[in-house]
Enzyme design. Structure first.
Site, PDB file in Angstrom:
ATOM      1  N   GLU A 149       0.832  -1.195   0.000  1.00  0.00           N
ATOM      2  CA  GLU A 149       0.000   0.000   0.000  1.00  0.00           C
ATOM      3  C   GLU A 149       0.877   1.258   0.000  1.00  0.00           C
ATOM      4  O   GLU A 149       1.933   1.280   0.636  1.00  0.00           O
ATOM      5  CB  GLU A 149      -0.915  -0.004   1.234  1.00  0.00           C
ATOM      6  CG  GLU A 149      -1.721  -1.296   1.373  1.00  0.00           C
ATOM      7  CD  GLU A 149      -2.510  -1.393   2.675  1.00  0.00           C
ATOM      8  OE1 GLU A 149      -2.689  -0.349   3.336  1.00  0.00           O
ATOM      9  OE2 GLU A 149      -2.933  -2.506   3.035  1.00  0.00           O
ATOM     10  N   GLU A 191      -9.692   5.762   3.290  1.00  0.00           N
ATOM     11  CA  GLU A 191      -9.994   4.969   4.474  1.00  0.00           C
ATOM     12  C   GLU A 191      -9.898   5.859   5.705  1.00  0.00           C
ATOM     13  O   GLU A 191      -9.027   6.729   5.780  1.00  0.00           O
ATOM     14  CB  GLU A 191      -9.017   3.795   4.618  1.00  0.00           C
ATOM     15  CG  GLU A 191      -9.231   2.944   5.864  1.00  0.00           C
ATOM     16  CD  GLU A 191      -8.229   1.812   5.985  1.00  0.00           C
ATOM     17  OE1 GLU A 191      -8.177   1.193   7.068  1.00  0.00           O
ATOM     18  OE2 GLU A 191      -7.489   1.548   5.008  1.00  0.00           O
TER      19      GLU A 191
END
Length: 410
Positions: free
Chosen positions: A215, A324
């Site tokens: 990520e 997120e």
């Protein structure tokens, strides 16, 4: 008084220190798990040993104080955390592979600006800039990286784990990387331990193993970093989020550039109904050696060694783009007011909502391709939502975000 400083050692001291660093023993390690446990010693005694701290904060040849208070240490490249692992140390840092074909699409790739070198400071050749960590940061970042994570990112039900998403994704394919442009904001984070981010997820979901992810993007995590500024960050896990590694806090990523510091502040940031600033993020598999490389803006940052992430030996299975928020809501509390992106819903569009544009994937021929039809998911669309579209210049894109707590958010 200057807001930034550097401490250069004299030539004689430099030679002595270089000799010491080159020939002194590196802290031994049994395996990756043992080294990552250097970040979790506090579970038993709430205090890291000096040996553990030395494994985490390496000896440096120069230090730079950033205007935001960070200390950036210039560490010899072969002493970075990844090379505490013998199999990586034996190979040393590799040269960057061929950039995927079609990489110039989506506009000019510019330099990513960070505060630590905004006054013209730089790390010497042969070193990499590593943001220095304190004990308290190590404790909090470890708990943030593992708390409430699920074992499968394919399960996006609004569970009690607190992680809420607004993303676009493609799945059920063979992906050899991903690229996108993310605009940068400084979202307000309201509760201790919470964070807000925008990133790319490259996921390998092998049925017989826990999930693995690579990520990269930006995040605001005051508990982890001490400030509310957006930070360039990476994260990885090879065991379904049971453990994980942020930036260079543990062995898991080999940095090859002296220009970028993972975990350091990005500037400038986008403003509502004003100028937008973004960064380009590219993750791709080296067709020759199988490692997964990271490029941010016009700089190749380094790579995740495939030896540490065997599920990525072939390809990724899912690519995700978007935002997120970790919601630390407790029973009886209202939903968090931590915002995602700009804090505005995607329907407001450009200049007001957060975006990810020029979303692409990389195929088996090391070529960039448009991402195509994008699936969308937002567990709580009244809190944080996402919408997608296509444009001649932006290619496939999403707008996403939201304010969190509001009369309709439950």
């Amino acid at each position: 008084m200057e807001s930034s400083y550097c401490h250069d050692i004299t030539p004689i001291i430099f030679v002595f220190l270089l000799f010491f660093l080159l020939f002194s023993p590196v802290f031994p390690a049994k395996d990756l798990k043992d080294l990552r446990n250097a970040n979790t010693t506090f579970h038993s005694n709430k205090k890291l040993t000096n040996t553990s701290m030395k494994k985490i904060n390496k000896p440096f040849v120069k230090s730079i104080k950033s205007p935001d208070g960070d200390i950036i240490d210039c560490v010899l490249i072969h002493l970075q955390p990844a090379f505490d692992i013998p199999i990586l140390k034996a190979k040393g840092p590799l040269d960057p592979p061929e950039i995927p074909n079609g990489n110039k699409k989506g506009g000019i790739e510019t330099e990513v600006k960070q505060l630590w070198n905004s006054k013209g400071e730089s790390c010497p050749q042969g070193t990499i800039p590593i943001r220095r960590q304190t004990e308290s940061e190590i404790f909090t970042s470890d708990s943030i990286s593992t708390f409430g994570k699920t074992t499968s990112r394919n399960d996006f039900s609004p569970s009690d784990n607190g992680h809420e998403h607004a993303i676009g994704y493609v799945t059920d394919g063979e992906f050899y990387g991903a690229k996108a442009t993310l605009n940068v904001w400084a979202p307000n984070v309201t509760r201790a331990g919470e964070f807000s981010l925008s990133q790319i997820w490259v996921i390998a979901d092998v049925p017989t193993h826990p999930l693995s992810t690579l990520e990269a993007g930006w995040q605001v995590a005051p508990t982890m970093y001490g400030t509310s500024s957006p930070r360039l960050f990476i994260f990885s896990t090879n065991d379904g989020y049971r453990s994980g590694c942020y930036n260079l806090k543990c062995p898991g990523f080999v940095q090859t550039t002296q220009e970028i510091s993972l975990g350091a502040t990005i500037y400038p940031v986008s403003t509502y109904n004003g100028r937008q600033f973004d960064i380009k993020v590219l993750i791709w598999k080296d067709p020759r050696h199988g490692n997964w490389w990271l490029k941010v803006g016009n700089t190749v940052v380094g790579y995740w060694p495939v030896a540490l992430f065997p599920d990525f030996n072939k390809h990724a299975t899912t690519i995700q783009y978007g935002g997120e928020v970790y919601n630390a809501q407790r029973p009886g509390q209202q939903h968090t007011s931590t915002i995602m992106g700009s804090g505005h819903f995607p329907a407001e569009g450009y200049g007001k909502a957060s975006y990810v544009r020029n979303m692409e994937i990389i195929d088996e021929y090391n070529a960039l391709k448009p991402v195509g039809d994008v699936n969308l998911i937002a567990e709580k669309p009244k809190c944080y939502d996402v919408k997608n579209g296509f444009d001649k210049f932006w290619g496939y894109y999403i707008f996403f975000g939201g304010p969190g707590n509001n009369p309709n958010c439950h």
